[in-house]
Every structure is written in structure tokens, then in C-alpha cells.
Design a protein around this motif. Sequence first.
Motif, PDB file in Angstrom:
ATOM      1  N   LEU A 119     -11.117  29.582 -18.655  1.00 55.59           N
ATOM      2  CA  LEU A 119     -10.560  30.800 -19.656  1.00 55.59           C
ATOM      3  C   LEU A 119      -9.950  31.742 -18.990  1.00 55.59           C
ATOM      4  O   LEU A 119     -10.293  32.200 -17.971  1.00 55.59           O
ATOM      5  N   LEU A 120      -8.503  31.753 -19.224  1.00 58.83           N
ATOM      6  CA  LEU A 120      -7.665  32.955 -18.423  1.00 58.83           C
ATOM      7  C   LEU A 120      -7.273  33.915 -19.653  1.00 58.83           C
ATOM      8  O   LEU A 120      -6.956  33.666 -20.903  1.00 58.83           O
ATOM      9  N   THR A 121      -6.920  35.214 -19.350  1.00 62.58           N
ATOM     10  CA  THR A 121      -6.609  36.032 -20.039  1.00 62.58           C
ATOM     11  C   THR A 121      -4.901  36.101 -20.192  1.00 62.58           C
ATOM     12  O   THR A 121      -4.321  36.513 -18.912  1.00 62.58           O
ATOM     13  N   ALA A 122      -4.236  35.965 -21.270  1.00 62.45           N
ATOM     14  CA  ALA A 122      -2.874  35.927 -21.446  1.00 62.45           C
ATOM     15  C   ALA A 122      -2.217  37.328 -20.931  1.00 62.45           C
ATOM     16  O   ALA A 122      -2.874  38.245 -21.703  1.00 62.45           O
ATOM     17  N   LYS A 123      -1.014  37.417 -20.299  1.00 65.35           N
ATOM     18  CA  LYS A 123      -0.517  38.666 -20.199  1.00 65.35           C
ATOM     19  C   LYS A 123       0.925  38.795 -20.773  1.00 65.35           C
ATOM     20  O   LYS A 123       1.444  39.735 -21.265  1.00 65.35           O
ATOM     21  N   ARG A 124       1.422  37.570 -20.858  1.00 65.87           N
ATOM     22  CA  ARG A 124       3.015  37.519 -21.557  1.00 65.87           C
ATOM     23  C   ARG A 124       2.804  36.205 -22.431  1.00 65.87           C
ATOM     24  O   ARG A 124       2.009  35.489 -22.598  1.00 65.87           O
ATOM     25  N   PHE A 125       4.255  35.963 -22.950  1.00 64.38           N
ATOM     26  CA  PHE A 125       4.237  34.672 -23.611  1.00 64.38           C
ATOM     27  C   PHE A 125       3.874  33.564 -22.965  1.00 64.38           C
ATOM     28  O   PHE A 125       3.227  32.482 -23.337  1.00 64.38           O
ATOM     29  N   VAL A 150      -0.609  28.127 -30.485  1.00 63.92           N
ATOM     30  CA  VAL A 150       0.099  29.063 -31.140  1.00 63.92           C
ATOM     31  C   VAL A 150       0.881  30.216 -30.098  1.00 63.92           C
ATOM     32  O   VAL A 150       0.218  30.488 -29.247  1.00 63.92           O
ATOM     33  N   PHE A 151       1.890  30.484 -30.203  1.00 63.61           N
ATOM     34  CA  PHE A 151       2.752  30.342 -31.504  1.00 63.61           C
ATOM     35  C   PHE A 151       3.782  29.261 -31.055  1.00 63.61           C
ATOM     36  O   PHE A 151       4.205  29.393 -29.748  1.00 63.61           O
ATOM     37  N   ALA A 152       4.470  28.521 -31.765  1.00 63.08           N
ATOM     38  CA  ALA A 152       5.366  27.268 -31.093  1.00 63.08           C
ATOM     39  C   ALA A 152       6.432  28.050 -30.457  1.00 63.08           C
ATOM     40  O   ALA A 152       6.968  27.587 -29.337  1.00 63.08           O
ATOM     41  N   ARG A 153       7.135  28.907 -30.985  1.00 63.39           N
ATOM     42  CA  ARG A 153       8.417  29.170 -30.518  1.00 63.39           C
ATOM     43  C   ARG A 153       8.159  30.437 -29.471  1.00 63.39           C
ATOM     44  O   ARG A 153       9.459  30.670 -28.684  1.00 63.39           O
ATOM     45  N   THR A 154       7.412  30.917 -29.240  1.00 59.95           N
ATOM     46  CA  THR A 154       7.085  31.805 -27.938  1.00 59.95           C
ATOM     47  C   THR A 154       6.211  31.378 -26.924  1.00 59.95           C
ATOM     48  O   THR A 154       6.560  30.818 -25.921  1.00 59.95           O
ATOM     49  N   GLN A 155       4.748  31.402 -27.101  1.00 58.26           N
ATOM     50  CA  GLN A 155       3.853  30.958 -26.187  1.00 58.26           C
ATOM     51  C   GLN A 155       3.923  29.403 -25.565  1.00 58.26           C
ATOM     52  O   GLN A 155       3.938  29.079 -24.777  1.00 58.26           O
ATOM     53  N   VAL A 156       4.149  28.671 -26.485  1.00 56.02           N
ATOM     54  CA  VAL A 156       4.240  27.010 -26.387  1.00 56.02           C
ATOM     55  C   VAL A 156       5.771  26.886 -25.746  1.00 56.02           C
ATOM     56  O   VAL A 156       5.623  26.178 -24.536  1.00 56.02           O
ATOM     57  N   LEU A 158       7.608  28.714 -23.885  1.00 53.42           N
ATOM     58  CA  LEU A 158       8.000  29.503 -22.848  1.00 53.42           C
ATOM     59  C   LEU A 158       6.983  29.111 -21.759  1.00 53.42           C
ATOM     60  O   LEU A 158       7.349  29.000 -20.537  1.00 53.42           O
ATOM     61  N   THR A 159       5.693  28.615 -22.006  1.00 51.89           N
ATOM     62  CA  THR A 159       4.872  27.841 -21.319  1.00 51.89           C
ATOM     63  C   THR A 159       5.378  26.645 -20.903  1.00 51.89           C
ATOM     64  O   THR A 159       5.188  26.257 -19.566  1.00 51.89           O
ATOM     65  N   ALA A 160       5.882  25.923 -21.559  1.00 56.79           N
ATOM     66  CA  ALA A 160       6.467  24.487 -21.323  1.00 56.79           C
ATOM     67  C   ALA A 160       7.258  24.898 -20.149  1.00 56.79           C
ATOM     68  O   ALA A 160       7.787  23.935 -19.328  1.00 56.79           O
ATOM     69  N   ALA A 161       8.659  25.646 -20.736  1.00 60.06           N
ATOM     70  CA  ALA A 161       9.685  25.856 -19.708  1.00 60.06           C
ATOM     71  C   ALA A 161       9.233  26.490 -18.336  1.00 60.06           C
ATOM     72  O   ALA A 161       9.765  25.884 -17.260  1.00 60.06           O
ATOM     73  N   ASP A 162       8.321  27.453 -18.472  1.00 59.92           N
ATOM     74  CA  ASP A 162       7.823  27.955 -17.391  1.00 59.92           C
ATOM     75  C   ASP A 162       7.132  26.638 -16.329  1.00 59.92           C
ATOM     76  O   ASP A 162       7.472  26.485 -15.164  1.00 59.92           O
TER      77      ASP A 162
END
Length: 215
Positions: A119-125, A150-156, A158-162
Motif C-alpha cells: 500500500l502506497l499513499t498517492a501524491k499526484r496523478f 480510477v480515473f482513466a484519463r488522469t491516474q491511469v 499518467l501512471t502508464a506514461a510515467d
Amino acid sequence: MDRTEIPAPYAMPDPAVLPADRSGWVIEPARAALLILNPQNHFLRVLRERSAPVSQLVAGIALLCESARAAGIPVLYTLAGADGRAAGRGTAFGHPALLRDGDAREVADEIRPQVGDSLLTAKRFSAFAGTRLRHRLAELGRDQPVIVGVFARTQVLLTAADAAMQDMEPFVVADAVADRAPDQHRMAVDWIAATCGAVRSVTGVADVFGGPPAP
């Protein structure tokens, strides 16, 4: 919310018509990790208010959790903190901040973390921004994050791109992510497939994981 503002329900993407794969990547269970983004009650309620397919979302994530754990594949969660830090500056762009009330911060019962999950605490998208996610994946010897939530257009997205920028091979499960409108969901899935990741279906990933078969 005025009922006239609620959009018509939208359906999860049909696995038969997912975007063409440009990556050439194949999920390898020894390299994969299931990464679940912000599956908290408040965000799921926001999606329900917008008529998103929350039941299918949760069912798909639950199946992948079961399959991953049965196969010994690590399961990791990034969760918004008590102060809503997962939204970060995103509240200025209409992203919902996490409420403090009741069970808003809790993960939905069907997909709660279990002993052994990370478990990690998210800081940004991006789930990588300001967290130990990269180091945790390295500790686990995993470089294929399989992204849901969630959410597809932000967290998902940008995480994939990162992940791709860090020389990983991100996979996004199209029918185990969701957003507040079908065009946002579709845009995210199409953009990821075209630029930085591989898009797969719940049943396809569960089959590769080798866990329990889909019902």
C-alpha cells in the motif's frame, strides 16, 4: 445533483474491439505486478453518480486480484491520503478531492487489500510521483505494471506514461478502469495504446496470470 445532468450509463469497452497493439509486449507472470489505483469508496461513488460502470469495474478488479494472488503475482495499491493528496493540484481541473467522512477513504469491500499486498499513499496523478512505487517494483523484481482503477484519463493515463518513461512495460486493462464519461475512458485507452503502453482485457489478463477462470 440535478437528475437532468446525469449522463446515460456507458458500457465497458468490448474486449473484441480494443485498440490495436503497437507494443509487441507479452505479459510475463514472473515480471508482472497488479497495480490498483485509488479504488476508494468516495471515488467509486463519484463514478456511480455519473453512471459509470462501477459494478463491472469492481468485478473486473476483484477477478484480477484473485488471479494474481493465486499465481503469486504481487498486488499493489496506491490510495489517496486523508487530505486528498491524490488529487493534488488536480482539484483546479475538476478532479474530486477525497472526503474525510465515514468510509470515504476505505477501499471497496470486494477489493480490499490483503496481507502481503503493498500500500502506497498517492501524491499526484501518477502513482510514481512522490511514492516508493518504483523502488517497490524493483524490490519485487517486476517491470510490467498491470494498471487498473480510477480515473482513466488522469491516474491511469499518467501512471502508464510515467512507467514507460522509466523503461517499464505498462499494461492497462481497458475494462478494469473507469472515468466519469465514456469519451474520457475511450480517450485514455486509445492514447495509451497509441503512445506508451499495451491495452488488454480482464479475461485476457486473468488467463495469462493463470488464476481462477472468469465466471
